[in-house]
Write an enzyme that holds these catalytic residues in place. Sequence first.
Site, PDB file in Angstrom:
ATOM      1  N   CYS A 119       0.877  -1.159   0.096  1.00 44.73           N
ATOM      2  CA  CYS A 119       0.044   0.071  -0.035  1.00 44.73           C
ATOM      3  C   CYS A 119       0.763   1.250  -0.014  1.00 44.73           C
ATOM      4  CB  CYS A 119      -1.034  -0.004   1.297  1.00 44.73           C
ATOM      5  SG  CYS A 119      -2.188   1.251   1.049  1.00 44.73           S
ATOM      6  N   CYS A 121       0.269   4.147   1.599  1.00 40.65           N
ATOM      7  CA  CYS A 121       0.010   5.074   3.049  1.00 40.65           C
ATOM      8  C   CYS A 121       1.290   5.458   3.709  1.00 40.65           C
ATOM      9  CB  CYS A 121      -0.985   4.919   3.655  1.00 40.65           C
ATOM     10  SG  CYS A 121      -1.181   3.224   4.118  1.00 40.65           S
ATOM     11  N   LYS A 194     -11.695  -5.137   4.188  1.00 39.09           N
ATOM     12  CA  LYS A 194     -11.088  -4.269   5.205  1.00 39.09           C
ATOM     13  C   LYS A 194     -11.862  -3.080   5.461  1.00 39.09           C
ATOM     14  CE  LYS A 194      -6.677  -1.700   5.975  1.00 39.09           C
ATOM     15  NZ  LYS A 194      -5.575  -1.015   5.363  1.00 39.09           N
ATOM     16  N   ARG A 204      -1.333   3.269  13.483  1.00 41.66           N
ATOM     17  CA  ARG A 204      -0.973   4.606  12.834  1.00 41.66           C
ATOM     18  C   ARG A 204       0.293   5.034  13.605  1.00 41.66           C
ATOM     19  NH1 ARG A 204      -6.537   6.122  10.492  1.00 41.66           N
ATOM     20  NH2 ARG A 204      -6.762   4.090   9.314  1.00 41.66           N
ATOM     21  N   ARG A 216     -10.075   7.327   5.576  1.00 45.92           N
ATOM     22  CA  ARG A 216     -10.177   6.340   4.436  1.00 45.92           C
ATOM     23  C   ARG A 216     -11.531   5.744   4.091  1.00 45.92           C
ATOM     24  NH1 ARG A 216      -4.618   4.570   7.061  1.00 45.92           N
ATOM     25  NH2 ARG A 216      -3.487   6.295   6.073  1.00 45.92           N
ATOM     26  N   GLU A 232     -16.974  -7.785  -2.086  1.00 44.66           N
ATOM     27  CA  GLU A 232     -15.560  -7.432  -2.076  1.00 44.66           C
ATOM     28  C   GLU A 232     -14.657  -8.835  -2.314  1.00 44.66           C
ATOM     29  OE1 GLU A 232     -13.544  -4.830  -2.258  1.00 44.66           O
ATOM     30  OE2 GLU A 232     -14.692  -3.208  -1.838  1.00 44.66           O
ATOM     31  N   LYS A 247     -10.501  -7.779   7.768  1.00 45.07           N
ATOM     32  CA  LYS A 247      -9.626  -6.805   8.794  1.00 45.07           C
ATOM     33  C   LYS A 247     -10.624  -5.610   9.300  1.00 45.07           C
ATOM     34  CE  LYS A 247      -5.777  -4.166   9.347  1.00 45.07           C
ATOM     35  NZ  LYS A 247      -4.492  -3.524   8.577  1.00 45.07           N
ATOM     36  N   SER A 273      -4.061  -3.781  15.631  1.00 44.41           N
ATOM     37  CA  SER A 273      -3.538  -3.181  17.024  1.00 44.41           C
ATOM     38  C   SER A 273      -4.341  -2.906  17.910  1.00 44.41           C
ATOM     39  CB  SER A 273      -2.702  -1.944  16.280  1.00 44.41           C
ATOM     40  OG  SER A 273      -3.763  -1.127  15.802  1.00 44.41           O
ATOM     41  N   TYR A 312      -0.268  -9.470  16.415  1.00 38.74           N
ATOM     42  CA  TYR A 312       0.862  -9.233  17.395  1.00 38.74           C
ATOM     43  C   TYR A 312       0.988  -9.942  18.549  1.00 38.74           C
ATOM     44  CZ  TYR A 312      -0.162  -5.126  14.443  1.00 38.74           C
ATOM     45  OH  TYR A 312      -0.512  -4.465  13.240  1.00 38.74           O
TER      46      TYR A 312
HETATM   47 ZN   LIG Z   1      -2.985   2.101   3.043  1.00 35.38          ZN
END
Ligand SMILES: [Zn+2]
Length: 323
Positions: A119, A121, A194, A204, A216, A232, A247, A273, A312
């Site tokens: 991606c 970003c 997502k 982030r 987003r 999707e 996600k 996260s 994680y």
């Molecule tokens: Zn992104």
Amino acid sequence: MQSVKRLRRMRMTGVFRSMVRETELSVNDFIYPLFVVPGKKVRREVKSMPGVFQLSIDEIVRECVDVGNLGIPGVILFGIPAAKDDLASEAYDEAGIVQMAIRAIKAEVPELAVITDVCLCEYTSHGHCGIVRDGLIVNDESVELIARQALTHAQAGGDMIAPSDMFDGRVKAIREILDENGYQNTPIMSYAAKYASGFYGPFRDAAESTPKFGDRRSHQMDPANSDEALREVGQDIAEGADIVMVKPALAYLDVIRRVKDRFGMPTAAYNVSGEYSMIKAASKNGWIEEQRVMLEVLTAIKRAGADIILTYFAKDAAKVLKP
Ligand SMILES: [Zn+2]
């Protein structure tokens, strides 16, 4: 009590409980996310994610040795570049941070699967997932760059490409560019459903990818929708996805189940996260038992239908599950 079924019978002992247990977590289920940053000997804890670090390439290689030794089959890499610009140039630079990290990891731990998040970003100065024109994130131009990024990851030795952008047509574009360049055997794990979620907050901080303006919601999904998730996912499968991902995981267990039931595809879920940090924070306060809740959550994600869990907690859980 004749007509009453005594369901408790099979719960009376640990042996019986394990005999009828339907869902068994395994270290093979996990993929461990890692954040790579420029520099040497950098090991910087992410404030909002205790136990998660931004790592320089030398440190990430050491980390991957540990991850491999724990029996975790793969990692997914996120890159934080030295410089960002409007065109996300480092994202598709063969000497970019992720491309270099892949080479270093594969040289040291070749058996560990290195999956790469794809991606823009983390690489754009404005923090958006694509190219912005007149305040709008444009689809097709962004997809072109994302496909180029994917190719450089495969060329560096990446084992699997994981597009997380949610733009239309990216899986097809990535499949095409990989095939044209001899990477027919490199699979794609698409972030297929997502959602635009508040649970990404701590990520982030870790990936330094907060958008400078806007949000987003024009490409990620509305949390209220699950029929749309099937559309999707169906589209990504039609375009060539090998694994489809939902996600976040915890607030979307119903979506994982629907996706698994409908398509019967290898299905991944990202235990994101915020889901991690909530458990860490509550257990730090003594409000919950960390290990128990961690295993309960991971088991629930697998029970919902996930074959693969990006988490994680992978190392913590592997230590508990190791025979
Ligand atoms: Zn992104």
